[in-house]
Design an enzyme around this catalytic site. Structure first.
Site, PDB file in Angstrom:
ATOM      1  N   ASP A 173       0.760  -1.310   0.090  1.00 12.72           N
ATOM      2  CA  ASP A 173      -0.025  -0.116  -0.040  1.00 12.72           C
ATOM      3  C   ASP A 173       0.948   1.136   0.022  1.00 12.72           C
ATOM      4  O   ASP A 173       1.654   1.424   0.712  1.00 12.72           O
ATOM      5  CB  ASP A 173      -1.007  -0.019   1.172  1.00 12.72           C
ATOM      6  CG  ASP A 173      -1.801  -0.940   1.381  1.00 12.72           C
ATOM      7  OD1 ASP A 173      -1.778  -2.024   0.501  1.00 12.72           O
ATOM      8  OD2 ASP A 173      -2.643  -1.038   2.430  1.00 12.72           O
TER       9      ASP A 173
ATOM     10  N   ARG B 171      -8.874  -0.498  10.937  1.00 11.64           N
ATOM     11  CA  ARG B 171      -7.877  -0.041  10.507  1.00 11.64           C
ATOM     12  C   ARG B 171      -7.640   1.082   9.436  1.00 11.64           C
ATOM     13  O   ARG B 171      -8.823   1.533   9.045  1.00 11.64           O
ATOM     14  CB  ARG B 171      -6.903  -1.374   9.772  1.00 11.64           C
ATOM     15  CG  ARG B 171      -7.819  -1.968   8.642  1.00 11.64           C
ATOM     16  CD  ARG B 171      -6.801  -3.276   8.039  1.00 11.64           C
ATOM     17  NE  ARG B 171      -7.422  -3.990   7.104  1.00 11.64           N
ATOM     18  CZ  ARG B 171      -8.084  -4.969   7.446  1.00 11.64           C
ATOM     19  NH1 ARG B 171      -8.375  -5.499   8.610  1.00 11.64           N
ATOM     20  NH2 ARG B 171      -8.730  -5.770   6.336  1.00 11.64           N
TER      21      ARG B 171
ATOM     22  N   GLU C 247     -11.348  -1.404   2.831  1.00 12.25           N
ATOM     23  CA  GLU C 247     -10.009  -1.017   3.355  1.00 12.25           C
ATOM     24  C   GLU C 247      -9.479   0.377   2.547  1.00 12.25           C
ATOM     25  O   GLU C 247     -10.167   0.709   1.774  1.00 12.25           O
ATOM     26  CB  GLU C 247      -9.003  -1.988   2.803  1.00 12.25           C
ATOM     27  CG  GLU C 247      -9.179  -3.487   3.375  1.00 12.25           C
ATOM     28  CD  GLU C 247      -8.006  -4.147   3.210  1.00 12.25           C
ATOM     29  OE1 GLU C 247      -7.187  -4.640   4.137  1.00 12.25           O
ATOM     30  OE2 GLU C 247      -7.862  -4.778   1.986  1.00 12.25           O
TER      31      GLU C 247
END
Length: 546
Positions: free
Chosen positions: A74, A198, A247
């Site tokens: 990422d 997260r 995400e």
């Protein structure tokens, strides 16, 4: 839509998180992050030759950012600090034998040429675990009590399967960070929903004089606010039930169709499109943000990229625009369905995409959607285009009728190049890239069904172990045109192992890890008669290899 055999739900947590707690406790280290050596080579020369330098890693792209070694995934939102763009990304220097990621730095003056900056936030410096995705901001007023102008990074830490949000501070312009006192700033609430908890994305909400944090919490996104960047209050959440585990969220405002009176909020998350017949990607929704809650406009999720390999994207405001008519964006060019199996010789985890300019436009049916095109700065390292074979080099030239199969030897010094096609047809046609082993990656346009697809079924000798997501055709819909034959303008950014395709000024994008070695030939094949208005190739300097 994407034609795809059903795949299991894969996330960074399930693939990278196993066993992190045990490793972290036994690998505690000093809290000072590793700074780059003083003799790090300068930023690669953007005015260098178009050929790959002798001795360059054979598997490494020429102008896409990759890690110096080991594993990358990422990207983290860049900041402009001290005249340089600072981009952090998740890096595992212990790959493939050790777990856990940390933040590694790359800097650039132009978002095209990148210099490695070493490790900025080390993993396992405390019992909270490794360092995963998040975001950094500049605390200009020092409201966090850590100094005016400090660079603050918010990141998820994970230990024993529990995810918490921690704060790190830098006083050297984002080069290195240390944990702030009092971590975590948001502890895991311990609910069933917070198993996935997260990717803190922190933005400044100037209209409400507050900071906003988005958290990915399973099938929902949580919204939290703060005035001091230390104490966070839960405000609301936004849920979607058919896109798997969400995400890497984002929230920003853009002008619709460049109209200042039509500012629209955009909510973004990386998601699993299996229920829609596609793989993972970057989804977005449009609506209203009132300072505590995002309310969607009722339209379904739209996708920023329709290829198999564009994930965990980050966006940020350009430094050359006084108002929010566009944003810059880049994403990770890989897919958790095969990322750990698709290893190369000198690094793993794929590459980052080129930086793109993203705009919000009115799409089919009046629904707003994001479109993207390569950043103009890439033109600075791109050479003049040359025609492929006897094809026209400009839409103003006389178009050339074409049928059957033609093969062209690559007309550029290396396979770091841009291909531009302008073709009018009512019959399917294909552009095929071939490497020296005759493996291929193909882009197909089907005018009858208004579709474009990328296919790399034969693009790797390892396709048997990479699975159906790799071997499937990934398909996107094209907008109808008010004439009989479909005219499609397509730009392809080709680099070693990567392919980014932009159709009709970015209305459709398809990005893929191609799996190819050196591209040596290009094929153009038509099932019937087509009219070629332009077909050119332009070299791109391999600035990451200098």
């Amino acid at each position: 839509m994407t034609s795809l055999t059903t795949q299991p739900s894969l996330t960074r947590r399930s693939l990278l998180g196993a066993g992190l707690g045990a490793v972290g406790i036994t690998a505690l280290a000093a809290c000072t992050a590793t700074a780059p050596d003083d003799d790090v080579p300068p930023v690669p020369d953007a005015a260098g030759p178009f050929s790959r330098p002798a001795g360059a890693d054979v598997d490494r792209p020429g102008y896409h950012l990759t890690p110096p070694s080991h594993w990358m995934n990422d990207p983290q939102r860049p900041l402009l600090l001290g005249g340089l763009w600072h981009l952090w990304y998740l890096h595992n220097a212990d790959h493939p034998h050790g777990n856990g990621t940390e933040w590694r730095l790359a800097t650039s003056p132009d978002l095209v040429t990148w210099r490695d900056g070493g490790t900025s936030i080390r993993k396992y410096v405390d019992a909270l675990g490794d360092v995963e995705s998040g975001s950094a901001v500049v605390d200009g007023d020092g409201v966090a009590g850590l100094g005016a102008g400090a660079v603050l990074a918010f990141a998820t830490q994970q230990a024993d399967g529990v995810q918490r949000q921690s704060l790190y501070v830098s006083h050297d312009v984002g080069r290195t960070f240390t944990p702030a006192p009092g971590n975590p700033v948001i502890d895991n609430p311990g609910t069933a929903q917070s198993r996935d908890f997260r990717d803190p994305k922190v933005i400044r909400d100037s209209a409400h004089d507050q900071w906003v944090m988005l958290l990915a919490e399973g099938h929902r996104l949580g919204f939290y606010t703060s005035t001091d960047l230390r104490t966070w209050t839960y405000r609301s959440d936004w849920s979607v039930d058919d896109l798997g585990t969400l995400e890497c969220p984002d929230l920003f405002e853009l002008e619709l169709d460049g109209d200042p009176s039509r500012r629209t909020w955009v909510l973004v998350a990386s998601a699993n499109g299996q229920s829609q017949g596609r793989t993972t990607g970057v989804a977005h929704w449009t609506g209203v943000w009132d300072g505590t809650r995002f309310t969607g406009d009722g339209a379904p999720a739209r996708w920023l990229d329709h290829g198999p390999d564009f994930y965990a994207a980050v966006t940020w405001a350009p430094d050359d625009e006084p108002r929010p008519s566009s944003r810059w964006c880049l994403g990770w060019l890989d897919n958790w369905a095969y990322a750990r199996s698709r290893r190369s010789g000198s690094f793993a985890g794929g590459a980052q995409s080129v930086v793109r300019r993203v705009r919000l436009v009115t799409g089919p049916g009046g629904v707003p959607r994001l479109v993207s095109t390569p950043l103009d700065a890439l033109d600075v390292v791109t050479g003049p285009p040359v025609p492929m074979g006897g094809m026209p080099s400009s839409p103003s030239a006389v178009p050339v009728p074409f049928a059957g199969l033609h093969r062209f030897t690559r007309p550029t010094p290396s396979d770091s190049m841009r291909l531009d096609l302008d073709i009018e047809s009512d019959a399917p046609y294909r552009l095929r890239l071939l490497d020296g082993d005759a493996a291929s990656a193909t882009v197909t346009v089907d005018p009858a069904h208004l579709r474009v697809a990328v296919d790399r079924e034969s693009a790797s000798p390892a396709t048997g172990v990479l699975g159906p997501t790799w071997t499937s055709s990934h398909v996107a819909d094209l907008a109808p045109q008010p004439r009989g034959r479909l005219r499609t303008r397509m730009s392809l950014l080709v680099d070693r192992g990567t392919l980014e395709c932009f159709v009709d000024d970015g209305a459709v994008c398809l990005s893929a890890a191609s799996g190819l070695g050196e591209v040596v030939a290009i094929e153009l094949e038509a099932d019937g008669s087509v009219l070629v208005h332009a077909a050119t190739a332009a070299p791109i300097r391999p600035v990451q290899l200098a």
